[in-house]
Design an enzyme around this catalytic site. Sequence first.
Site, PDB file in Angstrom:
ATOM      1  N   ASP A  83       2.232  16.648   5.759  1.00  0.00           N
ATOM      2  CA  ASP A  83       3.709  16.413   5.915  1.00  0.00           C
ATOM      3  C   ASP A  83       3.872  15.521   7.242  1.00  0.00           C
ATOM      4  O   ASP A  83       3.615  14.297   6.933  1.00  0.00           O
ATOM      5  CB  ASP A  83       4.346  17.780   6.114  1.00  0.00           C
ATOM      6  CG  ASP A  83       6.116  17.460   5.912  1.00  0.00           C
ATOM      7  OD1 ASP A  83       6.617  18.485   5.350  1.00  0.00           O
ATOM      8  OD2 ASP A  83       6.431  16.446   6.255  1.00  0.00           O
TER       9      ASP A  83
ATOM     10  N   GLY B 100       1.950  15.585   9.632  1.00  0.00           N
ATOM     11  CA  GLY B 100       0.450  15.262  10.033  1.00  0.00           C
ATOM     12  C   GLY B 100       0.217  15.880  11.263  1.00  0.00           C
ATOM     13  O   GLY B 100      -1.179  15.617  11.772  1.00  0.00           O
TER      14      GLY B 100
ATOM     15  N   LYS C 108      10.737  15.169  -0.068  1.00  0.00           N
ATOM     16  CA  LYS C 108      11.414  16.507  -0.505  1.00  0.00           C
ATOM     17  C   LYS C 108      10.621  17.426  -0.477  1.00  0.00           C
ATOM     18  O   LYS C 108       9.490  17.332  -0.625  1.00  0.00           O
ATOM     19  CB  LYS C 108      11.922  16.046  -2.124  1.00  0.00           C
ATOM     20  CG  LYS C 108      13.042  15.089  -2.007  1.00  0.00           C
ATOM     21  CD  LYS C 108      13.297  14.582  -3.547  1.00  0.00           C
ATOM     22  CE  LYS C 108      14.363  13.323  -3.885  1.00  0.00           C
ATOM     23  NZ  LYS C 108      14.153  12.642  -5.175  1.00  0.00           N
ATOM     24  N   PHE C 109      11.189  18.715  -0.632  1.00  0.00           N
ATOM     25  CA  PHE C 109      10.352  19.937  -0.538  1.00  0.00           C
ATOM     26  C   PHE C 109       9.862  20.162  -1.906  1.00  0.00           C
ATOM     27  O   PHE C 109      10.635  20.115  -2.776  1.00  0.00           O
ATOM     28  CB  PHE C 109      11.310  21.047  -0.018  1.00  0.00           C
ATOM     29  CG  PHE C 109      10.121  21.971   0.388  1.00  0.00           C
ATOM     30  CD1 PHE C 109       9.793  22.247   1.743  1.00  0.00           C
ATOM     31  CD2 PHE C 109       9.868  23.137  -0.552  1.00  0.00           C
ATOM     32  CE1 PHE C 109       8.986  23.315   2.111  1.00  0.00           C
ATOM     33  CE2 PHE C 109       9.035  24.084  -0.207  1.00  0.00           C
ATOM     34  CZ  PHE C 109       8.472  24.312   1.317  1.00  0.00           C
ATOM     35  N   VAL C 110       8.512  20.033  -2.241  1.00  0.00           N
ATOM     36  CA  VAL C 110       7.820  20.405  -3.344  1.00  0.00           C
ATOM     37  C   VAL C 110       6.941  21.862  -3.343  1.00  0.00           C
ATOM     38  O   VAL C 110       6.661  22.143  -2.418  1.00  0.00           O
ATOM     39  CB  VAL C 110       6.898  19.279  -3.699  1.00  0.00           C
ATOM     40  CG1 VAL C 110       7.610  17.789  -4.035  1.00  0.00           C
ATOM     41  CG2 VAL C 110       5.817  19.093  -2.651  1.00  0.00           C
TER      42      VAL C 110
ATOM     43  N   ASP D 184       3.519  26.585  -1.830  1.00  0.00           N
ATOM     44  CA  ASP D 184       4.644  27.856  -2.121  1.00  0.00           C
ATOM     45  C   ASP D 184       5.912  27.257  -1.183  1.00  0.00           C
ATOM     46  O   ASP D 184       5.967  26.518  -0.309  1.00  0.00           O
ATOM     47  CB  ASP D 184       3.853  28.738  -1.463  1.00  0.00           C
ATOM     48  CG  ASP D 184       4.052  28.888   0.201  1.00  0.00           C
ATOM     49  OD1 ASP D 184       3.423  27.883   0.878  1.00  0.00           O
ATOM     50  OD2 ASP D 184       4.621  29.805   0.570  1.00  0.00           O
TER      51      ASP D 184
ATOM     52  N   ILE E 137      -1.137  19.386   1.416  1.00  0.00           N
ATOM     53  CA  ILE E 137      -0.164  18.321   1.657  1.00  0.00           C
ATOM     54  C   ILE E 137      -0.031  18.040   3.019  1.00  0.00           C
ATOM     55  O   ILE E 137      -0.356  18.826   3.813  1.00  0.00           O
ATOM     56  CB  ILE E 137       1.212  18.929   1.195  1.00  0.00           C
ATOM     57  CG1 ILE E 137       2.350  17.697   1.368  1.00  0.00           C
ATOM     58  CG2 ILE E 137       1.730  20.250   2.039  1.00  0.00           C
ATOM     59  CD1 ILE E 137       3.608  18.045   0.491  1.00  0.00           C
TER      60      ILE E 137
ATOM     61  N   THR F 234      -0.207  19.103  12.122  1.00  0.00           N
ATOM     62  CA  THR F 234      -1.413  20.082  12.023  1.00  0.00           C
ATOM     63  C   THR F 234      -2.684  19.318  11.802  1.00  0.00           C
ATOM     64  O   THR F 234      -3.811  19.857  12.302  1.00  0.00           O
ATOM     65  CB  THR F 234      -1.229  21.046  10.920  1.00  0.00           C
ATOM     66  OG1 THR F 234       0.197  21.260  10.916  1.00  0.00           O
ATOM     67  CG2 THR F 234      -1.976  22.352  10.854  1.00  0.00           C
TER      68      THR F 234
ATOM     69  N   LYS G  96       3.481  13.082   2.380  1.00  0.00           N
ATOM     70  CA  LYS G  96       4.892  13.073   2.186  1.00  0.00           C
ATOM     71  C   LYS G  96       5.310  11.645   3.001  1.00  0.00           C
ATOM     72  O   LYS G  96       4.885  11.457   3.895  1.00  0.00           O
ATOM     73  CB  LYS G  96       5.558  14.204   2.899  1.00  0.00           C
ATOM     74  CG  LYS G  96       6.700  14.574   2.166  1.00  0.00           C
ATOM     75  CD  LYS G  96       7.321  15.999   2.624  1.00  0.00           C
ATOM     76  CE  LYS G  96       7.487  17.010   1.782  1.00  0.00           C
ATOM     77  NZ  LYS G  96       7.963  18.271   2.163  1.00  0.00           N
TER      78      LYS G  96
HETATM   79  O1  LIG Z   1       7.082  20.035   0.475  1.00  0.00           O
HETATM   80  C1  LIG Z   1       6.507  21.160   0.880  1.00  0.00           C
HETATM   81  N1  LIG Z   1       6.205  22.002   0.024  1.00  0.00           N
HETATM   82  C2  LIG Z   1       5.255  23.194   0.250  1.00  0.00           C
HETATM   83  N2  LIG Z   1       4.834  23.231   1.678  1.00  0.00           N
HETATM   84  C3  LIG Z   1       4.955  22.205   2.751  1.00  0.00           C
HETATM   85  C4  LIG Z   1       5.737  21.303   2.230  1.00  0.00           C
HETATM   86  N3  LIG Z   1       5.909  20.415   3.320  1.00  0.00           N
HETATM   87  N4  LIG Z   1       5.214  20.685   4.173  1.00  0.00           N
HETATM   88  C5  LIG Z   1       4.566  21.978   3.816  1.00  0.00           C
END
Ligand SMILES: Oc1ncnc2c1N=NC2
Length: 214
Positions: free
Chosen positions: A134, A136, A182-184, A190, A132, A138, A162
């Site tokens: 997020d 960007g 959203k956190f997936v 994980d 993913i 990193t 994201k």
């Molecule tokens: O949504 C996410 N779920 C897992 N890990 C990460 C996420 N966003 N950045 C790292």
Amino acid sequence: YDCIKIPDNYEGYSLDMFCIPKHYENDVESILIPKGLITDRIERLARNICCDVGKGPLVGLCVLKGGYQFFGDLMDRIRTINASGENSVQMSVDFIRLKSYEDDHSSGEVKIIGSDDLSSLTGKYFIFKQDIVDTGATMKKLLNTLTKFKPASIKVASLLVKRTPRSTGYRPDYIGFEIPDKFVVGYALDYNEYFRDLNHICIISETGKKNLLF
Ligand SMILES: Oc1ncnc2c1N=NC2
């Protein structure tokens, strides 16, 4: 290439519509992307990559831990294409883990640990598999660090990107799905090491966030 854009108001599928391990049924809100859709999307990403990479050789770089599922499935599809297509690409793999420097203000680089020998990258094509992207941040640091090894080309494939205001605007070359902010979890993504054993990409529930804290 374009990607599948999942809108912000998309609620996902109810847990009753698919199979979720019992030990997670209270920790997951809904299913955002079922495993089958992920598999079919990866098949197309593999074809796009094979079209672009020409004769190779290709080094597949897996960014652990989150990327291992996507990496495995994507490399598997590329191998299948190589076995049947008229032109094939010789592939090798490497696995890295990233540690951002403690004094995080650092020169915009990340510490890469665990790879065989990064100087082997020189002159090679390569594809990063990231689970993913997020913000960007990193990814940008990683590309900074790697271009020093003068690879022939670096492309980045990310299963998810994201849509977030915190984004640096970095866009990978191959994207599976663009998702809401959203956190997936699941499919190797994980939350505090939980959910790596969940097949589908799901939205974590508030209960899950509370129960599975550090
Ligand atoms: O949504 C996410 N779920 C897992 N890990 C990460 C996420 N966003 N950045 C790292």
